[in-house]
Design a protein around this motif. Structure first.
Motif, PDB file in Angstrom:
ATOM      1  N   ILE A   1      32.472 -26.869  64.758  1.00 37.61           N
ATOM      2  CA  ILE A   1      33.324 -27.928  65.287  1.00 37.61           C
ATOM      3  C   ILE A   1      33.418 -27.851  66.811  1.00 37.61           C
ATOM      4  CG2 ILE A   1      35.525 -26.707  65.096  1.00 37.61           C
ATOM      5  CD1 ILE A   1      35.078 -30.292  64.010  1.00 37.61           C
ATOM      6  N   THR A   2      33.272 -26.665  67.374  1.00 37.29           N
ATOM      7  CA  THR A   2      33.337 -26.498  68.826  1.00 37.29           C
ATOM      8  C   THR A   2      32.128 -27.096  69.530  1.00 37.29           C
ATOM      9  OG1 THR A   2      32.408 -24.274  68.579  1.00 37.29           O
ATOM     10  CG2 THR A   2      34.807 -24.440  68.743  1.00 37.29           C
ATOM     11  N   ASP A   3      31.054 -27.361  68.790  1.00 39.17           N
ATOM     12  CA  ASP A   3      29.850 -27.974  69.360  1.00 39.17           C
ATOM     13  C   ASP A   3      29.830 -29.496  69.175  1.00 39.17           C
ATOM     14  OD1 ASP A   3      28.885 -25.479  70.116  1.00 39.17           O
ATOM     15  OD2 ASP A   3      27.824 -25.188  68.218  1.00 39.17           O
ATOM     16  N   LEU A   4      30.822 -30.021  68.491  1.00 40.86           N
ATOM     17  CA  LEU A   4      30.894 -31.452  68.213  1.00 40.86           C
ATOM     18  C   LEU A   4      31.281 -32.231  69.469  1.00 40.86           C
ATOM     19  CD1 LEU A   4      30.661 -33.445  65.843  1.00 40.86           C
ATOM     20  CD2 LEU A   4      33.103 -33.088  65.437  1.00 40.86           C
ATOM     21  N   LYS A   5      30.615 -33.366  69.689  1.00 39.53           N
ATOM     22  CA  LYS A   5      30.849 -34.199  70.873  1.00 39.53           C
ATOM     23  C   LYS A   5      30.989 -35.664  70.461  1.00 39.53           C
ATOM     24  CE  LYS A   5      29.995 -30.793  73.754  1.00 39.53           C
ATOM     25  NZ  LYS A   5      31.020 -29.823  73.742  1.00 39.53           N
ATOM     26  N   PRO A   6      31.716 -36.461  71.256  1.00 36.68           N
ATOM     27  CA  PRO A   6      31.760 -37.901  70.988  1.00 36.68           C
ATOM     28  C   PRO A   6      30.349 -38.491  70.968  1.00 36.68           C
ATOM     29  CG  PRO A   6      33.468 -37.303  72.548  1.00 36.68           C
ATOM     30  CD  PRO A   6      32.599 -36.080  72.359  1.00 36.68           C
ATOM     31  N   GLY A   7      30.128 -39.405  70.038  1.00 36.86           N
ATOM     32  CA  GLY A   7      28.808 -40.017  69.874  1.00 36.86           C
ATOM     33  C   GLY A   7      28.038 -39.451  68.697  1.00 36.86           C
TER      34      GLY A   7
ATOM     35  N   THR B   1      34.412 -40.794  68.288  1.00 35.73           N
ATOM     36  CA  THR B   1      34.593 -41.644  69.462  1.00 35.73           C
ATOM     37  C   THR B   1      35.471 -40.997  70.532  1.00 35.73           C
ATOM     38  OG1 THR B   1      36.464 -42.768  68.420  1.00 35.73           O
ATOM     39  CG2 THR B   1      34.274 -43.770  68.151  1.00 35.73           C
ATOM     40  N   SER B   2      36.154 -39.890  70.190  1.00 39.74           N
ATOM     41  CA  SER B   2      37.031 -39.269  71.177  1.00 39.74           C
ATOM     42  C   SER B   2      37.216 -37.780  70.900  1.00 39.74           C
ATOM     43  CB  SER B   2      38.403 -39.941  71.171  1.00 39.74           C
ATOM     44  OG  SER B   2      39.104 -39.612  69.991  1.00 39.74           O
ATOM     45  N   LYS B   3      37.642 -37.083  71.925  1.00 37.65           N
ATOM     46  CA  LYS B   3      37.942 -35.658  71.774  1.00 37.65           C
ATOM     47  C   LYS B   3      39.198 -35.448  70.932  1.00 37.65           C
ATOM     48  CE  LYS B   3      35.525 -34.139  75.881  1.00 37.65           C
ATOM     49  NZ  LYS B   3      35.546 -33.299  77.069  1.00 37.65           N
ATOM     50  N   LYS B   4      40.060 -36.467  70.860  1.00 34.15           N
ATOM     51  CA  LYS B   4      41.254 -36.385  70.015  1.00 34.15           C
ATOM     52  C   LYS B   4      40.871 -36.233  68.541  1.00 34.15           C
ATOM     53  CE  LYS B   4      44.622 -38.915  72.762  1.00 34.15           C
ATOM     54  NZ  LYS B   4      45.537 -40.071  72.784  1.00 34.15           N
ATOM     55  N   GLN B   5      39.814 -36.926  68.122  1.00 34.87           N
ATOM     56  CA  GLN B   5      39.351 -36.796  66.738  1.00 34.87           C
ATOM     57  C   GLN B   5      38.884 -35.372  66.460  1.00 34.87           C
ATOM     58  OE1 GLN B   5      36.412 -39.977  66.874  1.00 34.87           O
ATOM     59  NE2 GLN B   5      37.602 -41.124  65.360  1.00 34.87           N
ATOM     60  N   ILE B   6      38.180 -34.793  67.421  1.00 31.84           N
ATOM     61  CA  ILE B   6      37.695 -33.418  67.265  1.00 31.84           C
ATOM     62  C   ILE B   6      38.876 -32.459  67.178  1.00 31.84           C
ATOM     63  CG2 ILE B   6      36.326 -31.572  68.321  1.00 31.84           C
ATOM     64  CD1 ILE B   6      34.666 -33.901  69.657  1.00 31.84           C
TER      65      ILE B   6
END
Length: 67
Positions: free
Chosen positions: A7-13, A35-40
């Motif tokens: 999950i720490t490697d996840l990025k928007p897009g 679509t956002s860092k808030k989702q992550i």
């Protein structure tokens, strides 16, 4: 191509497939584009540590490592 990433490697897009039932997280679907860092952050808050990404539907993992 489907890949499992932390999950720490996840990025928007990125297009994700969450590895849990829809009742185990606050999102309407298990598959969607981030679509956002808030989702992550919300995924982290729910204890999700890894997700599957579909590199054909979203940006690939390699594309963000070049930043």
């Amino acid at each position: 191509m489907i890949k499992t990433i932390k999950i720490t490697d996840l990025k928007p897009g990125m297009y994700v497939n969450l590895p849990s039932a829809w009742r185990a997280h606050p999102f309407l679907r298990n598959n969607f584009t981030i679509t956002s860092k808030k989702q992550i952050q919300k995924m982290m808050d729910y204890g999700i540590q890894e997700v599957n990404i579909d590199e054909q539907k979203g940006i690939p993992e390699d594309a963000v490592k070049q930043d």
